[in-house]
Enzyme design. Structure first.
Site, PDB file in Angstrom:
ATOM      1  CE  LYS A  71      -4.250  -1.800   1.973  1.00 34.90           C
ATOM      2  NZ  LYS A  71      -5.278  -1.650   2.999  1.00 34.90           N
ATOM      3  CG  ASP A 107      -8.198   0.794   3.146  1.00 30.99           C
ATOM      4  OD1 ASP A 107      -9.031   0.001   2.680  1.00 30.99           O
ATOM      5  OD2 ASP A 107      -6.961   0.585   3.134  1.00 30.99           O
ATOM      6  N   GLY A 134      -0.241   0.918   8.626  1.00 31.88           N
ATOM      7  CA  GLY A 134      -0.885   1.592   7.497  1.00 31.88           C
ATOM      8  C   GLY A 134      -2.365   1.871   7.744  1.00 31.88           C
ATOM      9  N   GLY A 251     -14.622  -5.669  10.590  1.00 36.18           N
ATOM     10  CA  GLY A 251     -14.172  -4.880   9.441  1.00 36.18           C
ATOM     11  C   GLY A 251     -14.830  -5.268   8.127  1.00 36.18           C
TER      12      GLY A 251
HETATM   13  P1  NAP Z   1       0.643  -3.007   9.096  1.00 38.80           P
HETATM   14  O1  NAP Z   1       0.932  -1.703   8.447  1.00 38.80           O
HETATM   15  O2  NAP Z   1       1.579  -4.132   8.920  1.00 38.80           O
HETATM   16  O3  NAP Z   1       0.498  -2.697  10.689  1.00 38.80           O
HETATM   17  C1  NAP Z   1       0.347  -3.749  11.590  1.00 38.80           C
HETATM   18  C2  NAP Z   1       0.117  -3.221  12.999  1.00 38.80           C
HETATM   19  O4  NAP Z   1      -0.119  -4.360  13.843  1.00 38.80           O
HETATM   20  C3  NAP Z   1       1.292  -2.469  13.612  1.00 38.80           C
HETATM   21  O5  NAP Z   1       0.805  -1.472  14.482  1.00 38.80           O
HETATM   22  C4  NAP Z   1       2.005  -3.582  14.401  1.00 38.80           C
HETATM   23  O6  NAP Z   1       2.736  -3.092  15.512  1.00 38.80           O
HETATM   24  C5  NAP Z   1       0.827  -4.364  14.913  1.00 38.80           C
HETATM   25  N1  NAP Z   1       1.177  -5.754  15.226  1.00 38.80           N
HETATM   26  C6  NAP Z   1       1.378  -6.755  14.337  1.00 38.80           C
HETATM   27  N2  NAP Z   1       1.675  -7.900  14.996  1.00 38.80           N
HETATM   28  C7  NAP Z   1       1.652  -7.590  16.316  1.00 38.80           C
HETATM   29  C8  NAP Z   1       1.867  -8.363  17.503  1.00 38.80           C
HETATM   30  N3  NAP Z   1       2.148  -9.664  17.453  1.00 38.80           N
HETATM   31  N4  NAP Z   1       1.749  -7.731  18.688  1.00 38.80           N
HETATM   32  C9  NAP Z   1       1.461  -6.411  18.745  1.00 38.80           C
HETATM   33  N5  NAP Z   1       1.243  -5.649  17.673  1.00 38.80           N
HETATM   34  C10 NAP Z   1       1.336  -6.223  16.457  1.00 38.80           C
HETATM   35  O7  NAP Z   1      -0.781  -3.577   8.646  1.00 38.80           O
HETATM   36  P2  NAP Z   1      -2.063  -2.732   8.156  1.00 38.80           P
HETATM   37  O8  NAP Z   1      -2.011  -2.518   6.688  1.00 38.80           O
HETATM   38  O9  NAP Z   1      -2.190  -1.554   9.050  1.00 38.80           O
HETATM   39  O10 NAP Z   1      -3.268  -3.763   8.402  1.00 38.80           O
HETATM   40  C11 NAP Z   1      -3.622  -4.110   9.716  1.00 38.80           C
HETATM   41  C12 NAP Z   1      -4.976  -4.830   9.750  1.00 38.80           C
HETATM   42  O11 NAP Z   1      -6.022  -4.013   9.219  1.00 38.80           O
HETATM   43  C13 NAP Z   1      -5.012  -6.136   8.974  1.00 38.80           C
HETATM   44  O12 NAP Z   1      -5.647  -7.094   9.775  1.00 38.80           O
HETATM   45  C14 NAP Z   1      -5.876  -5.817   7.771  1.00 38.80           C
HETATM   46  O13 NAP Z   1      -6.601  -6.941   7.295  1.00 38.80           O
HETATM   47  C15 NAP Z   1      -6.837  -4.789   8.371  1.00 38.80           C
HETATM   48  N6  NAP Z   1      -7.456  -3.939   7.333  1.00 38.80           N
HETATM   49  C16 NAP Z   1      -8.786  -4.107   7.104  1.00 38.80           C
HETATM   50  C17 NAP Z   1      -9.403  -3.350   6.134  1.00 38.80           C
HETATM   51  C18 NAP Z   1     -10.883  -3.538   5.896  1.00 38.80           C
HETATM   52  O14 NAP Z   1     -11.371  -3.114   4.845  1.00 38.80           O
HETATM   53  N7  NAP Z   1     -11.605  -4.108   6.828  1.00 38.80           N
HETATM   54  C19 NAP Z   1      -8.701  -2.407   5.395  1.00 38.80           C
HETATM   55  C20 NAP Z   1      -7.321  -2.247   5.673  1.00 38.80           C
HETATM   56  C21 NAP Z   1      -6.714  -3.021   6.644  1.00 38.80           C
HETATM   57  P3  NAP Z   1       4.292  -2.627  15.353  1.00 38.80           P
HETATM   58  O15 NAP Z   1       4.230  -1.221  14.833  1.00 38.80           O
HETATM   59  O16 NAP Z   1       4.824  -2.725  16.719  1.00 38.80           O
HETATM   60  O17 NAP Z   1       4.927  -3.591  14.385  1.00 38.80           O
END
Ligand code: NAP
Length: 290
Positions: A71, A107, A134, A251
């Protein structure tokens, strides 16, 4: 639908893409509206994003969705970004420009449409965002734009929450956001009740028993919990929010509306409420839930 020489192609690029629900959304919308369009997932190997984006443009794809982990990585390969996507720093939808794709972020407006439909208010609320990745960026910018009273960013990596809070404050022109380290969650004021938005991938299929915070006392401070995870449709976070006396949402509806807004950008057609409900039903059917 008959595929012929005039069929438009849209698709999703990401890695992995095998569990996507997006084909159920877009192919339902196109077939119900009689639009000659197919939507397919494209698994893009690491290191081949530039070729994929330029190739998709050269192959005359009408539109592309972008998912994890591309993204933000896709930005250098675009002709430009819409101002909202530029502010968020991440795009999930590519629309054809003159010489390349232009990036949009659906989003954030997708989450907003879902929240409006679910009767979840942001204005004046104490918004607690779990995560600072993100998706959290889009959520934090949305909360600031829609007049949240305060935004608390709780993240495992404190530095990421801190730099996002600074960006949000700069964009909002006021000190509205603050960062907190995840392990300090018990210091959240007990007299406050939060709108908590769960933006991490903790609790996603197949690790559905996991959740970022297990302490039930935390959930008594939450009046509404919104989990961005859509698989499973009911997460452990949601169960804990409800156990603590709050309302909980998944979501899935955000996913629906981010898709609908992308489709509207690509085709120039509006999706009415009845068709949105039909596409939502198709998504649920594809996930095996009623
Ligand atoms: P990302 O940029 O990789 O961010 C992941 C986040 O999760 C970071 O804050 C990370 O913390 C935290 N994290 C991951 N593993 C962890 C763990 N074991 N313990 C504590 N914190 C943890 O991912 P993203 O793009 O933001 O997406 C995140 C979620 O949003 C996904 O599940 C995705 O499916 C969902 N989403 C849904 C929609 C929808 O339409 N419903 C749209 C977009 C995203 P750190 O900073 O410490 O690494």
């Amino acid at each position: 639908m008959e595929i012929n020489g005039c069929t438009c192609v849209c698709g999703l690029i990401g890695n992995p893409v095998e569990h996507t629900m997006s084909p159920a959304i877009h192919n339902t919308l196109a077939s119900e509206q009689g639009v000659n369009l197919v939507y397919v997932p494209f698994h893009v190997p690491f290191g081949q994003l530039e070729e994929a984006v330029k190739g998709a443009f050269a192959l005359n794809l009408l539109g592309v969705n972008v998912t994890v982990p591309y993204k933000s990585a896709v930005l250098p390969f675009l002709e430009g970004t819409d101002p909202l996507a530029g502010q968020i720093g991440a795009v999930n939808t590519l629309v054809r420009g003159e010489r390349g794709f232009v990036g949009y972020n659906t989003d954030m407006p997708g989450l907003y449409r879902a929240m409006c439909e679910d009767g979840v208010n942001i204005e004046g609320e104490m918004v607690l965002i779990l995560g600072a990745g993100g998706a959290a960026r889009a959520v934090a910018m949305l909360a600031a734009r829609k007049g949240a009273g305060k935004i608390v960013l709780l993240n495992r990596t404190y530095m990421k929450a801190e730099s996002l809070a600074e960006e949000v404050n700069r964009a909002a022109g006021r000190k509205i956001a603050m960062a907190m380290a995840l392990e300090e969650y018990s210091r959240l004021p007990s007299e406050e009740r939060f709108l908590a938005i769960q933006t991490t991938n903790v609790g996603m299929f197949p690790k559905t028993e996991e959740t970022l915070i297990k302490d039930e006392a935390f959930y008594r401070k939450v009046h509404t919990g919104y989990d961005l995870i859509f698989n499973p449709a009911r997460t452990r976070f949601m169960s804990l929010v409800e156990k603590g006396g709050g309302r909980a949402f998944s979501g899935l509806k955000m996913l629906l509306y981010q898709g609908i807004i992308a489709y509207e950008l690509w085709t120039g057609r509006q999706v009415q409420a009845e068709l949105a409900r039909k596409a939502y039903g198709e998504m649920k059917r594809a996930m095996g839930i009623s």
